[in-house]
Write an enzyme that holds these catalytic residues in place. Structure first.
Site, PDB file in Angstrom:
ATOM      1  N   CYS A   1     -22.226  -7.692 -19.512  1.00 26.06           N
ATOM      2  CA  CYS A   1     -21.053  -7.843 -18.663  1.00 26.06           C
ATOM      3  C   CYS A   1     -19.969  -6.887 -19.144  1.00 26.06           C
ATOM      4  O   CYS A   1     -19.700  -6.784 -20.338  1.00 26.06           O
ATOM      5  CB  CYS A   1     -20.498  -9.259 -18.759  1.00 26.06           C
ATOM      6  SG  CYS A   1     -21.558 -10.504 -18.062  1.00 26.06           S
TER       7      CYS A   1
ATOM      8  N   CYS B   1     -27.119  -9.844 -17.021  1.00 27.00           N
ATOM      9  CA  CYS B   1     -26.499  -9.562 -18.312  1.00 27.00           C
ATOM     10  C   CYS B   1     -27.472  -9.947 -19.426  1.00 27.00           C
ATOM     11  O   CYS B   1     -28.048 -11.037 -19.411  1.00 27.00           O
ATOM     12  CB  CYS B   1     -25.195 -10.328 -18.452  1.00 27.00           C
ATOM     13  SG  CYS B   1     -24.448 -10.162 -20.078  1.00 27.00           S
TER      14      CYS B   1
ATOM     15  N   CYS C   1     -25.479 -12.962 -21.592  1.00 28.13           N
ATOM     16  CA  CYS C   1     -25.167 -14.279 -21.025  1.00 28.13           C
ATOM     17  C   CYS C   1     -26.033 -14.600 -19.815  1.00 28.13           C
ATOM     18  O   CYS C   1     -25.953 -15.692 -19.273  1.00 28.13           O
ATOM     19  CB  CYS C   1     -23.685 -14.382 -20.671  1.00 28.13           C
ATOM     20  SG  CYS C   1     -23.226 -13.516 -19.165  1.00 28.13           S
TER      21      CYS C   1
ATOM     22  N   CYS D   1     -18.018 -12.942 -20.333  1.00 33.11           N
ATOM     23  CA  CYS D   1     -19.312 -13.042 -20.998  1.00 33.11           C
ATOM     24  C   CYS D   1     -19.241 -14.053 -22.158  1.00 33.11           C
ATOM     25  O   CYS D   1     -20.113 -14.904 -22.302  1.00 33.11           O
ATOM     26  CB  CYS D   1     -19.719 -11.662 -21.517  1.00 33.11           C
ATOM     27  SG  CYS D   1     -21.480 -11.483 -21.843  1.00 33.11           S
TER      28      CYS D   1
ATOM     29  N   GLY E   1       0.798  -1.220   0.000  1.00 34.01           N
ATOM     30  CA  GLY E   1       0.000   0.000   0.000  1.00 34.01           C
ATOM     31  C   GLY E   1       0.829   1.268   0.000  1.00 34.01           C
ATOM     32  O   GLY E   1       0.295   2.354  -0.214  1.00 34.01           O
TER      33      GLY E   1
END
Lengths: 289, 256
Positions: A265, A240, A243, A271, A31
């Site tokens: 997606c 979606c 899909c 997808c 970080g």
């Protein structure tokens, strides 16, 4: 000049060593933003110059590279960076998450869970999570050093005061290993839970701002929130349309000027894999017999 | 355990600060006791603000010691000093724009110190902010407005609320009423006097306005050219000034 005039993966070896040192330091201090001597790259700032340098420093000739831009493999940014490394490094490329060993991404984490051995490289526009609250770099560095992160919550407070909920939807600040507050790059907050406890290495490169930071595998990453306004990853409340997936992050696509729209997606590879496996959504084309 | 009320809150010993050949302030020594308001008066350039910055840890003095509850604030590390500055201490700037975050709502401004010391409950922070806005006479409906929509007097009151929300023990004030018109000043002084008495605050108050010093301060220090030339109880200094400069200062106040 022919492509052979370039060193493997464009950057010279001394530069790559400098970047690798920054990456290793970043991995050692999760970080923490490590300054590095960012090079001019043959693309404009904002197009992923930081990510490209990190990818170049990580690539080996045996690697398979995938590049995604907002989840898609076929948009300008993704195509140009993929071609760049095909030409300068000659590495194999793929669009399939599972087959890639190095994935450079802009603003998304793939839907398919990452595995050990993979490296995910993020393109970062502004690495400093405190920047919009405290413009002085000298001051933000001091705040990181002394763990003075109260200001980050002031931003979330302002969100709730103004919108009734934490309206920050991307680049949602996280705290890494209980120490540094980090900007996860502009990924949707839907992706935040995937940052933590991930088996893959995650590297973040900001070219213009000259910073590299990193999350080692299985790192503890917590999204900041309030006790009475907990963090919630959010997505469009749809399935979606191609899909039928109900759990993936969706893009909204305007289809006409009559208010017609569809949700698909954002991860194109995910997808396609689902559609190949026979999943169908609301707007899937009729099967041809 | 020693009772804190029997020891001075702040002990200053031989504090000096020079800017090259120029003098900031020289050999200042005093004790500040809990609940006491110390006024520092003097003309512009007399070293008042330099002294205040040195005391609050914003400037490093050349020589001398500053002891807060027995701890040397110049020796302690920066993390501890900054922790002190946002818990036990408060600093009210002359210009509220220096002390407020102008892009953050009033509630956020008041809540910042709470969040800086670990408050993580939105409802509790908001409640504290509402309470403090009320105590400095700002209407609770303004909680989500930004300070730039406030008048000068409101901004100054908001700055005071933002500083006092963590119940500090020691408040540094640099001309808190400067730049405000007289009636707004009077209200602010009234408010400050009430808060100082209610919360038992110790205050170091820098001002060039003798009327402000008379109203708020228990004790006065008069500075000229970086030196403390006279100190004593406020009424004593103002009614029976000994040093020629103090006599001049007191006699130059316009009588209405």
């Amino acid at each position: 000049m022919s492509d052979q005039a370039y060193n493997f993966a464009y950057l010279d070896e001394a530069t790559k060593r400098m970047i690798r040192r920054a990456i290793l330091k970043g991995l050692a201090v999760p970080g923490y933003q490590v300054p590095f001597a960012s090079r001019e790259m043959p693309m404009p700032y904002g197009w992923g110059t930081g990510g490209v340098q990190v990818t170049a420093a990580c690539l080996t000739p045996e690697d398979t590279l995938k590049v995604i831009d907002q989840g898609a493999d076929d948009t300008t940014n993704a195509v140009s960076i993929r071609t760049f490394f095909e030409r300068t490094a000659g590495v194999a490329t793929t669009t399939q998450t599972a087959q890639a060993s190095v994935i450079q991404t802009r603003h998304r984490i793939p839907e398919e869970p990452l595995r050990a051995g993979q490296i995910l490289v993020y393109q970062v526009p502004i690495p400093e999570p405190l920047r919009f609250l405290e413009p002085r770099e000298s001051e933000t560095r001091k705040m990181h050093a002394l763990e003075e992160y109260g200001l980050m919550h002031v931003k979330l407070y302002e969100d709730i005061a103004r919108h009734g909920e934490i309206s920050t939807a991307y680049a949602y600040p996280v705290r890494v290993e209980g120490r540094y507050v980090m900007d996860p790059s502009p990924i949707p907050k839907f992706d935040n839970p995937k940052l933590g406890n991930c088996p893959a290495i995650q590297l973040f490169g900001a070219g213009r701002e000259q910073r590299i930071y990193a999350l080692p595998p299985y790192c503890d990453v917590v999204s900041l929130d309030f006790e009475d306004h907990p963090f919630t990853p959010s997505k469009a409340d749809h399935d979606c349309d191609l899909c039928g997936c109900a759990t993936s992050y969706l893009d909204e696509v305007i289809t006409d000027d009559q208010g017609g729209r569809m949700f698909v997606c954002s991860d194109t590879d995910f997808c396609e894999t689902r559609r190949d496996a026979g999943h169908r959504g609301r707007l899937s084309p009729e099967e041809t017999a | 355990m020693k009772d804190l009320r029997d020891t001075p809150l702040l002990v200053v010993e031989d504090l000096s600060k020079r800017y090259g050949a120029r003098i900031g302030c020289v050999d200042v020594s005093f004790d500040l006791w809990p609940g006491e308001v110390l006024g520092i008066v003097g003309e512009s350039g007399s070293g008042k603000s330099t002294l205040l910055s040195c005391l609050a840890g914003q400037l490093a003095p050349d020589t001398g010691r500053v002891l807060y509850q027995g701890h040397d604030t110049l020796e302690m590390g920066e993390p501890q000093r900054r922790t002190l500055a946002r818990t036990d201490w408060a600093f009210v700037h002359q210009n509220p724009r220096d002390g407020l975050r102008m892009g953050v709502s009033a509630g956020g401004n008041v809540g910042e110190r709470l969040m800086a010391v670990g408050a993580r409950n939105y409802g509790a922070i908001r409640e504290a902010a509402t309470d403090w806005l009320g105590r400095v006479e700002i209407d609770a409906t303004r909680i989500d407005d930004r300070p730039r929509q406030f008048s000068g007097g409101m901004q100054q009151r908001l700055q005071i609320a933002r500083n006092l929300v963590t119940a500090p023990k020691l408040v540094f004030m640099d001309e808190p009423t400067g730049g405000l018109d007289v009636s707004v000043q009077a209200r602010l002084l009234d408010l400050l006097r009430g808060l100082v008495r209610d919360m038992g605050l110790s205050v170091i108050l820098v001002t060039h306005d003798l009327a402000v010093a008379r109203l708020l301060a228990d004790r006065l220090m008069v500075m000229q050219g970086g030196h403390v030339i006279e100190q004593g109880l406020t009424d004593q200094v103002l009614d029976d000034p000994q040093a020629p400069y103090t006599q001049l200062l007191v006699s130059s106040v316009l009588q209405v």
